[in-house]
Structure formats: C-alpha cells, structure tokens
Motif scaffolding. Structure first.
Motif, PDB file in Angstrom:
ATOM      1  N   ASP A   1     -14.561  13.965 -14.176  1.00  0.00           N
ATOM      2  CA  ASP A   1     -14.623  12.932 -13.147  1.00  0.00           C
ATOM      3  C   ASP A   1     -14.424  13.594 -11.807  1.00  0.00           C
ATOM      4  OD1 ASP A   1     -14.541  10.527 -14.899  1.00  0.00           O
ATOM      5  OD2 ASP A   1     -12.703  11.517 -15.539  1.00  0.00           O
ATOM      6  N   ASN A   2     -15.460  13.597 -10.999  1.00  0.00           N
ATOM      7  CA  ASN A   2     -15.262  14.299  -9.730  1.00  0.00           C
ATOM      8  C   ASN A   2     -14.624  13.408  -8.674  1.00  0.00           C
ATOM      9  OD1 ASN A   2     -17.483  12.750  -9.637  1.00  0.00           O
ATOM     10  ND2 ASN A   2     -18.927  14.393  -9.142  1.00  0.00           N
ATOM     11  N   ASN A   3     -14.360  12.151  -9.015  1.00  0.00           N
ATOM     12  CA  ASN A   3     -13.721  11.319  -7.989  1.00  0.00           C
ATOM     13  C   ASN A   3     -12.310  10.884  -8.372  1.00  0.00           C
ATOM     14  OD1 ASN A   3     -14.709   9.788 -10.032  1.00  0.00           O
ATOM     15  ND2 ASN A   3     -15.280   8.066  -8.749  1.00  0.00           N
ATOM     16  N   MET A  34       4.351   9.911   0.997  1.00  0.00           N
ATOM     17  CA  MET A  34       4.590   8.466   1.117  1.00  0.00           C
ATOM     18  C   MET A  34       5.995   8.100   0.655  1.00  0.00           C
ATOM     19  SD  MET A  34       1.259   6.479  -0.163  1.00  0.00           S
ATOM     20  CE  MET A  34      -0.055   6.026   0.925  1.00  0.00           C
ATOM     21  N   ARG A  39       0.098  13.421  -1.406  1.00  0.00           N
ATOM     22  CA  ARG A  39       0.169  12.137  -0.725  1.00  0.00           C
ATOM     23  C   ARG A  39       1.321  11.279  -1.254  1.00  0.00           C
ATOM     24  NH1 ARG A  39      -4.633   8.027  -1.440  1.00  0.00           N
ATOM     25  NH2 ARG A  39      -3.831   8.199  -3.548  1.00  0.00           N
ATOM     26  N   SER A  87      -8.874  11.992 -11.231  1.00  0.00           N
ATOM     27  CA  SER A  87      -8.420  12.714 -12.411  1.00  0.00           C
ATOM     28  C   SER A  87      -7.716  11.774 -13.383  1.00  0.00           C
ATOM     29  CB  SER A  87      -7.486  13.854 -12.006  1.00  0.00           C
ATOM     30  OG  SER A  87      -6.482  13.376 -11.170  1.00  0.00           O
ATOM     31  N   PHE A  88      -7.791  10.449 -13.121  1.00  0.00           N
ATOM     32  CA  PHE A  88      -7.147   9.499 -14.026  1.00  0.00           C
ATOM     33  C   PHE A  88      -8.142   8.544 -14.684  1.00  0.00           C
ATOM     34  CE2 PHE A  88      -3.945  10.059 -10.499  1.00  0.00           C
ATOM     35  CZ  PHE A  88      -3.212  11.011 -11.174  1.00  0.00           C
ATOM     36  N   ILE A  91     -11.923   3.491  -1.770  1.00  0.00           N
ATOM     37  CA  ILE A  91     -11.749   4.141  -3.074  1.00  0.00           C
ATOM     38  C   ILE A  91     -11.819   3.107  -4.185  1.00  0.00           C
ATOM     39  CG2 ILE A  91     -10.149   5.442  -4.551  1.00  0.00           C
ATOM     40  CD1 ILE A  91      -9.210   6.884  -2.036  1.00  0.00           C
ATOM     41  N   ALA A  92     -11.044   2.023  -4.033  1.00  0.00           N
ATOM     42  CA  ALA A  92     -11.022   1.011  -5.090  1.00  0.00           C
ATOM     43  C   ALA A  92     -12.407   0.399  -5.291  1.00  0.00           C
ATOM     44  CB  ALA A  92     -10.011  -0.071  -4.748  1.00  0.00           C
ATOM     45  N   ARG A 137     -21.971   6.791 -13.960  1.00  0.00           N
ATOM     46  CA  ARG A 137     -21.691   7.747 -15.024  1.00  0.00           C
ATOM     47  C   ARG A 137     -22.060   7.150 -16.384  1.00  0.00           C
ATOM     48  NH1 ARG A 137     -16.643   8.464 -14.344  1.00  0.00           N
ATOM     49  NH2 ARG A 137     -16.786   9.984 -12.680  1.00  0.00           N
ATOM     50  N   PHE A 179      -1.967   5.244  -7.891  1.00  0.00           N
ATOM     51  CA  PHE A 179      -2.015   6.402  -6.993  1.00  0.00           C
ATOM     52  C   PHE A 179      -3.412   6.724  -6.469  1.00  0.00           C
ATOM     53  CE2 PHE A 179       1.801   7.053  -9.639  1.00  0.00           C
ATOM     54  CZ  PHE A 179       2.730   6.907  -8.630  1.00  0.00           C
ATOM     55  N   ASP A 180      -4.458   6.289  -7.176  1.00  0.00           N
ATOM     56  CA  ASP A 180      -5.799   6.488  -6.618  1.00  0.00           C
ATOM     57  C   ASP A 180      -6.103   5.403  -5.605  1.00  0.00           C
ATOM     58  OD1 ASP A 180      -6.521   8.784  -7.814  1.00  0.00           O
ATOM     59  OD2 ASP A 180      -7.812   7.904  -9.342  1.00  0.00           O
ATOM     60  N   ASN A 181      -5.745   4.166  -5.948  1.00  0.00           N
ATOM     61  CA  ASN A 181      -6.107   3.041  -5.085  1.00  0.00           C
ATOM     62  C   ASN A 181      -4.994   2.633  -4.132  1.00  0.00           C
ATOM     63  OD1 ASN A 181      -8.269   3.158  -6.764  1.00  0.00           O
ATOM     64  ND2 ASN A 181      -7.978   1.165  -7.702  1.00  0.00           N
ATOM     65  N   ASN A 182      -3.827   3.266  -4.240  1.00  0.00           N
ATOM     66  CA  ASN A 182      -2.679   2.869  -3.412  1.00  0.00           C
ATOM     67  C   ASN A 182      -2.322   1.411  -3.580  1.00  0.00           C
ATOM     68  OD1 ASN A 182      -1.895   5.185  -2.214  1.00  0.00           O
ATOM     69  ND2 ASN A 182      -3.382   5.014  -0.559  1.00  0.00           N
ATOM     70  N   ASP A 183      -2.500   0.895  -4.796  1.00  0.00           N
ATOM     71  CA  ASP A 183      -2.241  -0.519  -5.044  1.00  0.00           C
ATOM     72  C   ASP A 183      -0.920  -0.607  -5.808  1.00  0.00           C
ATOM     73  OD1 ASP A 183      -2.509  -3.191  -5.333  1.00  0.00           O
ATOM     74  OD2 ASP A 183      -4.500  -3.152  -6.231  1.00  0.00           O
ATOM     75  N   PHE A 184       0.186  -0.425  -5.091  1.00  0.00           N
ATOM     76  CA  PHE A 184       1.468  -0.267  -5.763  1.00  0.00           C
ATOM     77  C   PHE A 184       1.950  -1.552  -6.437  1.00  0.00           C
ATOM     78  CE2 PHE A 184       1.151   3.391  -3.132  1.00  0.00           C
ATOM     79  CZ  PHE A 184       1.833   4.390  -3.810  1.00  0.00           C
ATOM     80  N   ASP A 234       0.828  -1.216   0.000  1.00  0.00           N
ATOM     81  CA  ASP A 234       0.000   0.000   0.000  1.00  0.00           C
ATOM     82  C   ASP A 234       0.858   1.259   0.000  1.00  0.00           C
ATOM     83  OD1 ASP A 234       1.013   0.129   2.549  1.00  0.00           O
ATOM     84  OD2 ASP A 234      -0.917   0.280   3.570  1.00  0.00           O
ATOM     85  N   GLY A 235       2.153   1.105  -0.128  1.00  0.00           N
ATOM     86  CA  GLY A 235       3.022   2.274  -0.226  1.00  0.00           C
ATOM     87  C   GLY A 235       3.668   2.674   1.089  1.00  0.00           C
ATOM     88  N   THR A 256       8.721   6.341   2.985  1.00  0.00           N
ATOM     89  CA  THR A 256       9.262   5.041   2.609  1.00  0.00           C
ATOM     90  C   THR A 256      10.782   5.111   2.451  1.00  0.00           C
ATOM     91  OG1 THR A 256       7.213   4.615   1.452  1.00  0.00           O
ATOM     92  CG2 THR A 256       9.017   3.142   0.971  1.00  0.00           C
ATOM     93  N   HIS A 293      -9.404  -9.533  -5.536  1.00  0.00           N
ATOM     94  CA  HIS A 293      -8.023  -9.120  -5.770  1.00  0.00           C
ATOM     95  C   HIS A 293      -7.404  -8.478  -4.526  1.00  0.00           C
ATOM     96  CE1 HIS A 293      -4.620  -7.036  -7.490  1.00  0.00           C
ATOM     97  NE2 HIS A 293      -5.166  -5.859  -7.268  1.00  0.00           N
ATOM     98  N   TYR A 296       0.069  -3.921  -7.801  1.00  0.00           N
ATOM     99  CA  TYR A 296      -0.654  -4.085  -9.055  1.00  0.00           C
ATOM    100  C   TYR A 296      -0.231  -3.025 -10.061  1.00  0.00           C
ATOM    101  CZ  TYR A 296      -4.390  -4.673 -12.419  1.00  0.00           C
ATOM    102  OH  TYR A 296      -5.082  -4.877 -13.582  1.00  0.00           O
ATOM    103  N   GLN A 322      -4.101   5.499 -12.255  1.00  0.00           N
ATOM    104  CA  GLN A 322      -5.307   5.321 -11.461  1.00  0.00           C
ATOM    105  C   GLN A 322      -5.138   4.162 -10.472  1.00  0.00           C
ATOM    106  OE1 GLN A 322      -8.867   3.845 -13.364  1.00  0.00           O
ATOM    107  NE2 GLN A 322     -10.177   4.973 -11.966  1.00  0.00           N
TER     108      GLN A 322
END
Lengths: 320, 428
Positions: free
Chosen positions: A259-261, B80, B76, A263-264, B386-387, B397, A284-289, A63-64, B84, B423, A291, A281
């Motif tokens: 996209d209001n949620n 981070m 952020r 920017s990617f 978020i995910a 949308r 950096f949006d999901n913090n899924d480094f 998760d970073g 790290t 996942h 993946y 997306q």
C-alpha cells in the motif's frame, strides 16, 4: 453492624486473615495498603485514566490538536454501519483460525516428540523457543521474501511439486494464509514448551499400565495423554485467542509495501486488515481520534464476547 | 536524625505519590517549552542535513544551546501527543509535507512567521511551496525545507533495445504526454516480453491528481473527488492496467529488486528523493539509469517544513536560526547530504548541485529536477483529503490487483466517499 460481613475467601487466605474487630475498618490496615499502592497509583495514572479518557473521547470529534466537539452517539452509529469494520472482524477471526489450529496441532506433535527424545533435549527446547523471541519486524520482512511471487521460497516449493505459483500478497486468501503461517511459525515453539510442561506432569505409571494392557502408542496418546492434557490445551487456546484478536504487527509489516498510501490498509481489498490495524488506520492515518476511540471500544466488546465464550468453556470443564 | 521505619514508609509514600502526580501536575496551565539558553528542535532521520544542524549549533552557540533531537517512529503522533500534553514541547518542530493539512487548521498552536518578518524572504523560495505552509486563516505556520519534484527514472539500455528514445532530452520530448508514455509502454512490452513500464497502477493515479490544481476536498469543506480531475486520473490508471502496462510485482519486495536489476522494470515515475532509494535498493544498477521529465507535466510528492511552536520562549532567535538553516547555500548542502531537494531556486545553479552523478551515467540531474520544481501546480490540501482519497485508492487497487470491474469499483468508491463525507461533516 454487629458482625463482620461474611466474605467468600479461599481457605488459604482465611488462614492468614486476622480476626477483625467491628470498629477496626479498612483504615487500620493503611500501612499494608500503602505498601501495595505504588502499582495502583501508576495503574490509575497510566491505565485507568487513559481508558476513561478514551471512552470520553469516543463521544466526541477530535483531530488530535484542536478543540473537541461533542458528537453524542454518532461515532458508534457510524461504527455499526461501517462495512470495513465488520470486514476487519471477519479477517481477524479467519486469520486467527488459520493460525491457531495448525499451530496447536504442530505444537502438540512437537511436544510429544520432545517428551520422548532423549538426547539434546535442552537444545531442541531452545531452538523451538527461538522464533518467539525473534523481532517480529525482522521476521515479517523475511516472510515477505518467502512469499514473493516470482522468487519466493513458498512458490519455489509449489513449483517443485508441480503446482502453479500463487500471488501470495496480492490475493485475499493468499494474504491471510501468509499472515497465518507467520503467526504459526512464531507461536508453535512457545506453545510446544507449555505442552511439554503439561506432558511431564502425567505420571509415568499410567503409561506403564497402558503398556501392560497392550495399548499401542496411538491408543495411548488418545486415551491417556490427550484427556489429561485438556486443561493445558484450554489454557493455550485462551491465550492464543487473546493474542490472536490483537494481531497487528504481522500484517502491518508484511503488507506495508503493498500500500503506497497507508501502512495500515492491510493489502488489496483490506484482505489482511485486522481489527487493530483498522483502528490504527482510522486514528492515525485520518486523524479521526474520536472515531478511533469508538473503534477501540468496538474491539474491546469483541474481545469481551470471546472471553465470555472461553470462560464458559472453562466453566463447563470445571463441572465435568 | 534517626529515621524510624514509619518515617521511611511515609517518605517513600510521599515520593511515590509525587512521582505519580507529578506528571499530571505539569500538564496544566501554561504550555511549557524550554527555558533560557536551551532551544529544542525536533526532526526525523533524513529530515535535515546533519551537517547543517551541526553548523547551526556551532554558529549560535554563544546565544543558545540548540538540542536537535531525531524522533523515530510515527513522528506526527509523537509531536501531536506532546503538543496536546502541553509539556516539553519542542521550540522548533519539523512538519512533514503530507501532514501539513492536519496541522494548518490548528495554526494557533504555532507562531505566525509573518510576525517575525518572513515576508521579506518570500521571493527566495518557490511560490507554490511557500503557499503550502500558510494556514486557511492566512497565518504562516511552516517555513519551507525541501520539495519532491517528480521525474521519470529509466534505464536507457533497455529503452534502446526496445527501439524507444533513450537520451534524456529525447525521452523528455517524446514521452511528454501520458498517451505517448503508454504507447512507449506497449512497444516496450511487445519488443521485450516480460518488461513493464509501470510497477503499479496507483502511482499513475496519484501523480495525475498532483498534476492538477485540485485534490479531493476544497476550501469550503466540499467533496470534489467525484469531479473531472479525479475521474480523468482514475480513467488513466484504468487504461494503463487494461493495456497490460502494469507489472504484478509488488513494490519493495525481493521480486521487485530482482526484476529491476534484470531490466524488467526499467522505468519509475517518482520524486527526486526516490533517487536515494534506488541507489540503496539496487546498487548493482549504478550507471544504468537516467532521469527525464515526467509525462503529463510537473508534480510534487512530499517535502517538509520547519515551524516554531507557541511554547518557544524566543521566537525571534528561533526564526533567525531556521532561516539560516534553510537559506540557499544550506539547502544545497541538504541536497548533497540527504537528497533534500531545495525549495530555494538560487541553489539550482550552484556548482554543488550541478555535479555529474555517476549513478545516472554522469548526467546532471538538476537539469531535469530544477525546471520541474519551478512549475509545480498549486492545489489546496484539505485535512479531509486523506480520509476521502483512501476509498478511491482502495477501489482502484481492487480493480488493478483483484480484477474488480472498474465501473463498479468507481461507483463503490463514490458511495464510500459519501458515507465518510457525511461522517466528517464534508458536503457533497
């Protein structure tokens, strides 16, 4: 080892290669290696190690901030089954095609015109090159208003010729066309300058001979200019492929307000989400480094495949 | 000393190697923060009142040298990366509200503020906001900066022309529920064709979810985005679109500015900080706006925290500084300077915050925002929210913009969510 190994070096290099003694290895040239080492050391620290780390990362969950968990091949398995990734590859290729072919055509026309122009040549060159050095973010914001539905320039033009308005940034094709137009605008001048350089290497005698033989300007272009411009065309195509596959800023800035949620996300239905945008997306949006790293390697593979296709094209040219 | 060419080359080489490796060498071992007098604070433009930061610098100058750095770009990611890398970590770091869920599982990287006596100050802050800064393991990571109570911004002249209530108190009362709000939207559209009460369908969904006490993933890492509260918000958003209450105009475009100026988009449901955006984007509409309560009850969008990192050498001093910077009177200053809505209820009664606002026709907007901020429902924020909300927003949308069938859109959203849950190791 009695003899030095035969190295396939180009003739230019051969001339400068000193005679190697069998006992004198690489070490005897340490000063030379030391002299070129700074670049390699920096590349190692800031290029190769991060690349290696991203490969390592793609086999983990992270998760970073916290601890990494080993995930084996699961990130890659997930990538292959991820429809959104495939969509983003498709988007990238469609946008690339929509932008590149008109761009090459326009650049060629521009270059031929510049080549025949007599006055203000430098001014034109400067003017055509300007879009390429303009801040992409500023440009995308301007294009955002050009493609506005109600008060945009694009729709005003459509209405002037009696066509219906298009909700550019709200329809899958409208989004792709808008991004492609932006890229075309940005790169036409740049490539026109490259074409112009190519045109100026064509000897004038050929054109004179063609005129003597009674060829018209169109015939001259297709029989003389285009065949001799082939290598330059190919170069431009390859460069455009490499940059086109990495498209990121244009859709990001053009579509961030839709996209209001995120920017990617690349607009409604991810219609404008290119590969790199998808990578951003997920990472950096999901913090899924973990993946994200797998996605990056997926993009790398796609680029490699296209580079091979390009390379084969070049090879074939070489054999002609 | 005579320098030979060879010696020079060696020296140069050693220097290069040291430079290249220096970055790596410092990356190991103990996390390093600042030393001695230096104290580094990271925040972003508009994240804290510039005046309060200046005052803090001056006030604590005898003990520490506060270096407040505004970090641009993706805040952020930069924070981070630094944490790290374990080098040059700021002593005090601003944390954005929407990112809290990703920091809290890593509470071991921050100083637990309870150990510095935070509990003594608890009753001065909004309880729900206080709870948002607390990690699953109970330690307190974030100290409250601001919050973003949602209100209904509207243009009274347009509402009056459409025969709707137009005084703030009346609008709050007569458009108190979503149903009443939608009915008003229909009347607005009928009386003034081309006028819409909503700019996009997604805001209805987002605000509706925020009005409940649940989000998309619960404390036990279980997916709850398929439950009643999300489905209700979804249906509500679908209904607004179906009844034709949503304009096709995209937020943040020239079209939007123009339509807003002409009174075609006379209404916005948005957080307190959006007042700044409205003032900036459509300055010509000064005096034409009022604020009323949000239909469906209070909710919150955004708001930030300050945290002390483990790299900090003097956490007590840092804590003293942040609690001073975020006390009721400085938070009031933050509202005046940067529209940072205070998380300290004591600020709401201060004269500074009760000044009539000319942009809102001399309305005292605090009368609307204050009560809203005190009654915001608390929901658990999961790092997976978020995910797992992205597919739902995407499909919504697809329905509202691209005209996809809403039932199919919902089913697709749910199947995508299940894939992503698998996942991420989230149960459903």
């Amino acid at each position: 080892m009695a003899t030095a190994p035969v190295v396939d070096t180009p003739p230019a290099a051969l001339a400068e290669t000193p005679v190697t003694h069998p006992k004198k290895g690489i070490l005897s040239y340490w000063r030379l290696y030391a002299a070129i080492s700074p670049f390699y050391l920096l590349f190692l620290a800031f290029g190769l190690i991060p690349v290696g780390f991203s490969l390592y990362l793609s086999f983990h969950r992270w998760d970073g901030l916290g601890t990494m968990e080993f995930a084996g091949l699961s990130q890659y398995r997930y990538l292959l089954s991820d429809t959104q990734f495939w969509t983003s590859i498709g988007n990238t290729l469609i946008i690339w095609a929509l932008a590149t072919f008109p761009m090459i055509f326009l650049a060629m026309v521009t270059a031929v015109m510049l080549n025949s122009a007599v006055r203000f040549k430098n001014l034109y060159r400067f003017a055509y090159f300007l879009p390429n050095v303009t801040s992409i973010v500023a440009v995308a914001i301007i294009f955002g208003s050009v493609f506005s539905t109600n008060f945009g320039l694009a729709n005003a033009l459509l209405q002037a010729v009696g066509l219906d308005q298009v909700a550019w940034l709200n329809t899958p094709w409208g989004i792709k066309v808008a991004i492609a137009v932006l890229m075309t605008w940005q790169w036409t001048g740049y490539n026109a300058i490259i074409f112009l350089a190519g045109l100026q290497t064509i000897p004038g005698e050929l054109y004179e001979a063609a005129r003597m033989d009674g060829a018209g300007p169109v015939q001259t272009f297709f029989r003389i200019t285009l065949p001799l411009m082939r290598p330059v065309l190919l170069f431009v195509l390859i460069i455009s492929t490499v940059t086109g596959l990495q498209t990121f800023s244009e859709p990001q800035v053009l579509l961030q307000t839709t996209d209001n949620n995120s920017s990617f996300a690349g607009g409604p239905g991810h219609s404008g989400q290119t590969m790199v945008l998808y990578f951003f997306q997920q990472t950096f949006d999901n913090n899924d480094f973990g993946y994200g790293a797998a996605v990056a390697w997926g993009i790398f593979l796609v680029v490699i495949i296209f580079s091979i296709i390009n390379w084969r094209l070049v090879q074939r040219r070489g054999e002609d | 000393m005579r320098l030979s060419r060879r010696g020079l080359l060696r020296a140069g080489l050693a220097g290069t190697a040291a430079t290249a490796l220096g970055g790596l060498a410092t990356g190991c071992g103990v996390p390093t923060g600042s030393t001695g007098r230096n104290m580094v604070l990271w925040y972003w433009s508009g994240g804290l009142s510039p005046k309060v930061v200046q005052d803090a610098k001056a006030r604590y100058d005898s003990a520490v040298n506060l270096q407040a750095i505004q970090i641009g770009g993706y805040y952020r990611s930069k924070l981070m990366t630094t944490m790290t890398g374990r080098a040059h970590i700021p002593d005090i770091a601003g944390l954005k509200g929407e990112d809290m869920a990703s920091y809290l599982p890593n509470s071991d990287q921050f100083v637990d503020l309870r150990t510095l006596g935070a509990e003594k100050l608890k009753d001065q802050y909004l309880p729900w906001k206080w709870d948002q800064g607390i990690a699953p393991d109970g330690s307190m990571v974030g100290f409250p900066i601001d919050c973003g109570p949602v209100a209904h911004y509207y243009q009274p002249a347009v509402f009056q022309k459409a025969g709707l209530a137009y005084e703030p108190a009346d609008v709050s009362r007569e458009l108190a529920t979503w149903d009443q709000f939608f009915a008003a939207g229909e009347q607005l559209k009928k009386r003034l064709p081309g006028t819409f009460i909503l700019t996009d369908a997604l805001s209805v969904f987002g605000i509706s979810v925020n009005q409940t006490t649940k989000r998309f993933v619960d404390k036990d890492r279980h997916f709850i985005g398929d439950q009643e509260h999300v489905r209700t918000a979804w249906d509500r958003s679908v209904e607004a679109t179906r009844r034709g209450l949503v304009s096709k105009i995209i937020n943040g475009t020239a079209d939007n500015t123009s339509a807003t100026e002409r009174g075609l988009l006379p209404s916005q449901l948005n957080a307190s900080w959006a007042a700044g955006d409205i003032k900036l984007n459509v300055p010509k509409t000064k005096g034409k706006w009022r604020v009323a309560a949000c239909p469906g009850g209070p909710s919150n969008i955004g708001g930030s925290f300050l945290a002390i990192t483990k790299a900090c050498r003097e956490p007590e001093k840092a804590f003293e500084m942040i609690t001073w910077m975020l006390d009721a009177s400085n938070q009031a200053q933050g509202f005046v300077d940067s529209v940072l809505f205070p998380s300290t209820p004591a600020s709401y009664a201060m004269q500074k915050l009760r000044e009539p606002d000319a942009f809102f026709g001399d309305q005292v907007t605090m009368d609307v925002f204050g009560p809203a901020a005190q009654n915001i429902p608390v929901a658990f924020n999961s790092p997976y929210d978020i995910a797992l909300s992205t597919p739902i927003n995407d499909e919504l949308r697809n329905f509202s913009v691209l005209g996809k069938d809403p039932d199919k859109a919902w089913r697709d959203a749910m199947s995508k969510c299940r894939r992503i849950a698998d996942h991420l190791g989230v149960s459903y």
